[in-house]
Scaffold this active site. Structure first.
Site, mmCIF file in Angstrom:
data_model
loop_
_atom_site.group_PDB
_atom_site.id
_atom_site.type_symbol
_atom_site.label_atom_id
_atom_site.label_comp_id
_atom_site.label_asym_id
_atom_site.label_seq_id
_atom_site.Cartn_x
_atom_site.Cartn_y
_atom_site.Cartn_z
ATOM 1 N N ALA A 81 0.863 -1.173 0.000
ATOM 2 C CA ALA A 81 0.000 0.000 0.000
ATOM 3 C C ALA A 81 0.904 1.229 0.000
ATOM 4 O O ALA A 81 2.070 1.153 0.412
ATOM 5 C CB ALA A 81 -0.879 -0.007 1.246
ATOM 6 N N GLY A 99 0.674 -4.966 1.028
ATOM 7 C CA GLY A 99 -0.565 -5.044 0.253
ATOM 8 C C GLY A 99 -0.361 -5.702 -1.103
ATOM 9 O O GLY A 99 -1.301 -6.281 -1.660
HETATM 10 N N1 CAA Z 1 4.643 3.225 -0.596
HETATM 11 C C1 CAA Z 1 5.062 4.386 -1.146
HETATM 12 N N2 CAA Z 1 6.212 4.523 -1.822
HETATM 13 C C2 CAA Z 1 6.995 3.438 -1.946
HETATM 14 C C3 CAA Z 1 6.634 2.190 -1.390
HETATM 15 C C4 CAA Z 1 5.385 2.106 -0.700
HETATM 16 N N3 CAA Z 1 4.933 0.940 -0.173
HETATM 17 N N4 CAA Z 1 7.615 1.295 -1.649
HETATM 18 C C5 CAA Z 1 8.551 1.973 -2.352
HETATM 19 N N5 CAA Z 1 8.179 3.257 -2.525
HETATM 20 C C6 CAA Z 1 8.903 4.315 -3.239
HETATM 21 C C7 CAA Z 1 10.072 4.829 -2.397
HETATM 22 O O1 CAA Z 1 9.631 5.782 -1.459
HETATM 23 C C8 CAA Z 1 10.955 5.425 -3.469
HETATM 24 O O2 CAA Z 1 10.416 6.667 -3.859
HETATM 25 P P1 CAA Z 1 11.388 7.973 -3.965
HETATM 26 O O3 CAA Z 1 12.315 7.632 -5.110
HETATM 27 O O4 CAA Z 1 10.436 9.076 -4.285
HETATM 28 O O5 CAA Z 1 12.099 8.090 -2.673
HETATM 29 C C9 CAA Z 1 10.753 4.471 -4.649
HETATM 30 O O6 CAA Z 1 9.527 3.794 -4.392
HETATM 31 C C10 CAA Z 1 11.846 3.424 -4.767
HETATM 32 O O7 CAA Z 1 11.940 2.761 -3.496
HETATM 33 P P2 CAA Z 1 13.332 2.582 -2.707
HETATM 34 O O8 CAA Z 1 14.248 3.716 -2.998
HETATM 35 O O9 CAA Z 1 13.008 2.324 -1.273
HETATM 36 O O10 CAA Z 1 13.876 1.261 -3.429
HETATM 37 P P3 CAA Z 1 14.863 0.161 -2.844
HETATM 38 O O11 CAA Z 1 15.200 -0.710 -3.999
HETATM 39 O O12 CAA Z 1 15.972 0.800 -2.076
HETATM 40 O O13 CAA Z 1 13.985 -0.668 -1.769
HETATM 41 C C11 CAA Z 1 12.018 -1.842 -0.981
HETATM 42 C C12 CAA Z 1 12.914 -1.459 -2.192
HETATM 43 C C13 CAA Z 1 12.795 -2.767 -0.054
HETATM 44 C C14 CAA Z 1 10.816 -2.577 -1.559
HETATM 45 C C15 CAA Z 1 11.598 -0.556 -0.231
HETATM 46 O O14 CAA Z 1 11.093 0.385 -1.158
HETATM 47 C C16 CAA Z 1 10.536 -0.801 0.807
HETATM 48 O O15 CAA Z 1 10.826 -1.308 1.873
HETATM 49 N N6 CAA Z 1 9.263 -0.417 0.505
HETATM 50 C C17 CAA Z 1 8.171 -0.514 1.444
HETATM 51 C C18 CAA Z 1 7.658 -1.940 1.608
HETATM 52 C C19 CAA Z 1 6.559 -1.994 2.645
HETATM 53 O O16 CAA Z 1 6.772 -1.687 3.794
HETATM 54 N N7 CAA Z 1 5.339 -2.396 2.244
HETATM 55 C C20 CAA Z 1 4.191 -2.459 3.117
HETATM 56 C C21 CAA Z 1 3.363 -1.206 2.981
HETATM 57 S S1 CAA Z 1 2.030 -1.096 4.174
HETATM 58 C C22 CAA Z 1 0.817 -2.090 3.567
HETATM 59 O O17 CAA Z 1 0.914 -2.644 2.502
HETATM 60 C C23 CAA Z 1 -0.418 -2.190 4.424
HETATM 61 C C24 CAA Z 1 -1.407 -3.242 4.018
HETATM 62 O O18 CAA Z 1 -1.325 -4.341 4.495
HETATM 63 C C25 CAA Z 1 -2.492 -2.941 3.123
#
Ligand code: CAA
Length: 256
Positions: free
Chosen positions: A64, A107
């Site tokens: 999400a 998500g």
């Molecule tokens: N929401 C919003 N933006 C996100 C995102 C997310 N879930 N995941 C990645 N992005 C964005 C980052 O903010 C970044 O944007 P900017 O360039 O503007 O800073 C871009 O995507 C690229 O991401 P990273 O620079 O972080 O890429 P990476 O290769 O270094 O890392 C990753 C990849 C490990 C997947 C890391 O992005 C990450 O940990 N993302 C979040 C994963 C997460 O926590 N997901 C759960 C979300 S909560 C949820 O889903 C609730 C539910 O149950 C419904």
């Protein structure tokens, strides 16, 4: 549509691609609104027999949209109930296949698990990392994941954010097939084409019956299955399918 791309293939597969690569296909409310509309449109289209949802090589979806939720209060989450929009996928009658490569997190993983089958590339990473954000999964992660992989693995993933690689996910029963990165979408489309060639009513009710196995007791599930089985004898396709078998020819399905 701004955040997804859709097309219908010659094999009658409705293909939906997430198109927010700069955010690793984070599932924003607007994207989820579009996904819901596309799913409903394909479900209503007689030219579509099966649906495939995919992202890109690097990410199916990284969850999400955290930025869209970061400042929300509990009352905002309750009143806007952004997750309610996600429920559309549960009401789609046609089979849905997730074609997953790269990150399939939070998500994103929950959405893939809401599909009926998963084809993964070797680079796929499945995880519920919400614990790292101080929350827990909110769209079935604790439930569907536990049904799919069992308590031990699910608990570890939900409590530590541990990710599963594609082969591991297949070993645990989360994934149907693992392919090289270059071919995961083709494999998913092939599988979808195979489903799309089946009798549409039987495919719909087969999906419904299998999904009921997660919701009903065995007694209720068997009774439900029996009724659906009996009901299909009201279809032209049952007459055609059995006549074709007896006459040693290929059936022609009408979807009625
Ligand atoms: N929401 C919003 N933006 C996100 C995102 C997310 N879930 N995941 C990645 N992005 C964005 C980052 O903010 C970044 O944007 P900017 O360039 O503007 O800073 C871009 O995507 C690229 O991401 P990273 O620079 O972080 O890429 P990476 O290769 O270094 O890392 C990753 C990849 C490990 C997947 C890391 O992005 C990450 O940990 N993302 C979040 C994963 C997460 O926590 N997901 C759960 C979300 S909560 C949820 O889903 C609730 C539910 O149950 C419904």
């Amino acid at each position: 549509m701004n955040y997804i791309l859709t097309e219908i293939t010659d094999a009658h597969v409705g293909l939906i691609r997430f198109n927010r690569p700069q955010a690793l296909n984070a599932l924003s409310p607007d994207l989820m609104e579009e996904l819901g509309q596309a799913l409903l449109a394909f479900d209503a289209d007689p030219n579509v027999g099966c649906i495939v949802i995919t992202g890109n090589e690097k990410a199916f979806a990284a969850g999400a949209d955290i930025k869209a939720m970061a400042n929300a209060s509990a009352i905002d989450m309750l009143s806007n109930d952004i997750i309610a929009k996600w429920e559309t996928i549960r009401h789609i009658n046609k089979p849905i296949i997730a074609a997953v490569s790269g990150y399939c997190l939070g998500g994103g993983c929950e959405l893939a698990m809401s599909c009926d089958m998963i084809v993964a590339s070797e680079s796929a990473k499945f995880g519920q990392p919400e614990i790292n954000l101080g929350i827990i999964p909110g769209f079935g992660g604790t439930q569907r994941l536990t049904h799919a992989v069992g308590k031990a693995v699910s608990m570890e993933m939900v409590l530590t954010g541990r990710m599963l690689g594609a082969e591991e996910a297949k070993d645990y029963g989360l994934v149907n097939h693992v392919t090289p990165v270059e071919t995961y979408l083709d494999e998913a489309l092939k599988l979808a084409a195979k489903v799309a060639r089946q009798a549409p009513l039987a495919a719909r009710l087969g999906k419904e019956a299998v999904n009921k196995a997660f919701e009903l007791s065995l007694h209720e599930g068997l009774a439900h299955e029996r009724r659906l089985f009996q009901m299909l004898f009201a279809s032209e396709d049952q007459k055609e399918g059995m006549a074709a078998f007896v006459e040693k020819r290929k059936p022609t399905w009408m979807g009625r």
